[in-house]
Motif scaffolding. Structure first.
Motif, mmCIF file in Angstrom:
data_model
loop_
_atom_site.group_PDB
_atom_site.id
_atom_site.type_symbol
_atom_site.label_atom_id
_atom_site.label_comp_id
_atom_site.label_asym_id
_atom_site.label_seq_id
_atom_site.Cartn_x
_atom_site.Cartn_y
_atom_site.Cartn_z
ATOM 1 N N GLY A 136 0.758 -1.246 0.000
ATOM 2 C CA GLY A 136 0.000 0.000 0.000
ATOM 3 C C GLY A 136 0.784 1.288 0.000
ATOM 4 N N PHE A 137 2.123 1.229 0.037
ATOM 5 C CA PHE A 137 2.911 2.459 -0.009
ATOM 6 C C PHE A 137 2.985 2.994 -1.437
ATOM 7 C CE2 PHE A 137 4.902 0.353 3.752
ATOM 8 C CZ PHE A 137 4.608 1.337 4.688
ATOM 9 N N MET A 138 3.083 4.300 -1.561
ATOM 10 C CA MET A 138 3.407 4.923 -2.846
ATOM 11 C C MET A 138 4.910 5.169 -2.845
ATOM 12 S SD MET A 138 0.354 7.659 -3.575
ATOM 13 C CE MET A 138 0.941 8.756 -2.291
ATOM 14 N N VAL A 139 5.615 4.694 -3.853
ATOM 15 C CA VAL A 139 7.076 4.716 -3.844
ATOM 16 C C VAL A 139 7.613 5.516 -5.021
ATOM 17 C CG1 VAL A 139 9.181 3.325 -3.852
ATOM 18 C CG2 VAL A 139 7.099 2.444 -2.750
ATOM 19 N N THR A 140 8.524 6.452 -4.708
ATOM 20 C CA THR A 140 9.320 7.115 -5.730
ATOM 21 C C THR A 140 10.713 6.519 -5.639
ATOM 22 O OG1 THR A 140 8.060 9.175 -5.583
ATOM 23 C CG2 THR A 140 10.263 9.302 -6.556
ATOM 24 N N ALA A 141 11.097 5.739 -6.654
ATOM 25 C CA ALA A 141 12.381 5.033 -6.636
ATOM 26 C C ALA A 141 13.382 5.777 -7.511
ATOM 27 C CB ALA A 141 12.207 3.602 -7.120
#
Length: 236
Positions: free
Chosen positions: A27-32
């Motif tokens: 459920g996390f939103m990730v900017t990689a």
């Protein structure tokens, strides 16, 4: 957790992609991001709820990136290090990181550590409703506590030294609240790991030692005593 934004800076393509998928799955939103300079730009473009920084990334290493972030924000930071006994761990903590995880790591362990940090920072994304309603705040019943020239406002979450405000990170504030709740009482490193870092399992006490030293530089080196073989205590 839904809506919690994670900035993840890691140069290894396989680790970055696999970890991003694992975090998004829960459920996390990730900017990689693959390098430190781009990571700093991404941080400034959109402040995340938490940052995961690998120590060894190109352009701007993770420790330097952590220091830059800490100069601008109290956003929680977890460092990722490939060597548990490396000086990189201590350098990262000294730069302002709140915790660290060693590689290789299990994604479930990383998620648990992220949630623990978010709980410490009072971030709703890290808590269920039941956890939020039942969470105890450290530091006793509230009010302004005075220790010499040090004032700790446990309601307003503010600290003053000789009348001047002291800027603490949330982790440093929680650590000070634990000491302030029991002045003159020795608190073991394990107890501090449990109460401040939310470790229900054994943790690396270097995290405590570095944060105590960071706290000392802000509130006075002689304010917290080391009790060898046991832990630390705030002078009454």
């Amino acid at each position: 957790m839904a809506g919690t934004h994670v900035l993840f800076v890691e140069d290894d393509d396989v680790i970055r992609e696999a970890t991003q998928l694992a975090l998004e799955r829960v459920g996390f939103m990730v900017t990689a991001i693959p390098d430190g300079l781009s990571g700093l730009e991404a941080f400034r473009a959109r402040t995340p709820d938490i940052a995961l920084l690998d120590v060894m990334v190109p352009g701007l290493d993770g420790v330097s990136l952590c220091r830059r972030i800490r100069d601008e924000s109290t956003v929680p930071v977890i460092m990722l290090s490939a060597r548990a006994d490396s000086i990189d761990v201590v350098l990262g903590l000294e730069a302002g990181a709140d915790d660290y995880v060693t590689k290789p790591f299990d994604s479930a362990v990383l998620v648990a550590r992220i949630r623990a940090v978010l709980r410490r920072f009072g971030h709703a994304g890290g808590l269920t409703g039941d956890e939020r309603s039942g969470q105890d705040e450290p530091g006793g019943s509230g009010g302004v506590l005075t220790f010499g020239d040090l004032e700790v406002d446990t309601d307003g979450m503010e600290v003053r030294r000789s009348g001047e405000p002291v800027a603490l990170t949330p982790t440093e504030m929680r650590l000070l609240l634990e000491f302030s709740a029991a002045p003159g009482t020795v608190l073991t490193r394990d107890k501090l790991l449990e109460r401040v870092w939310d470790y229900g399992w054994g943790g690396d006490t270097r995290v405590v030692d570095v944060h105590v030293q960071r706290l000392r530089t802000k509130i006075g080196q002689d304010r917290i005593d080391t009790v060898r073989g046991f832990g630390y205590k705030l002078k009454a």
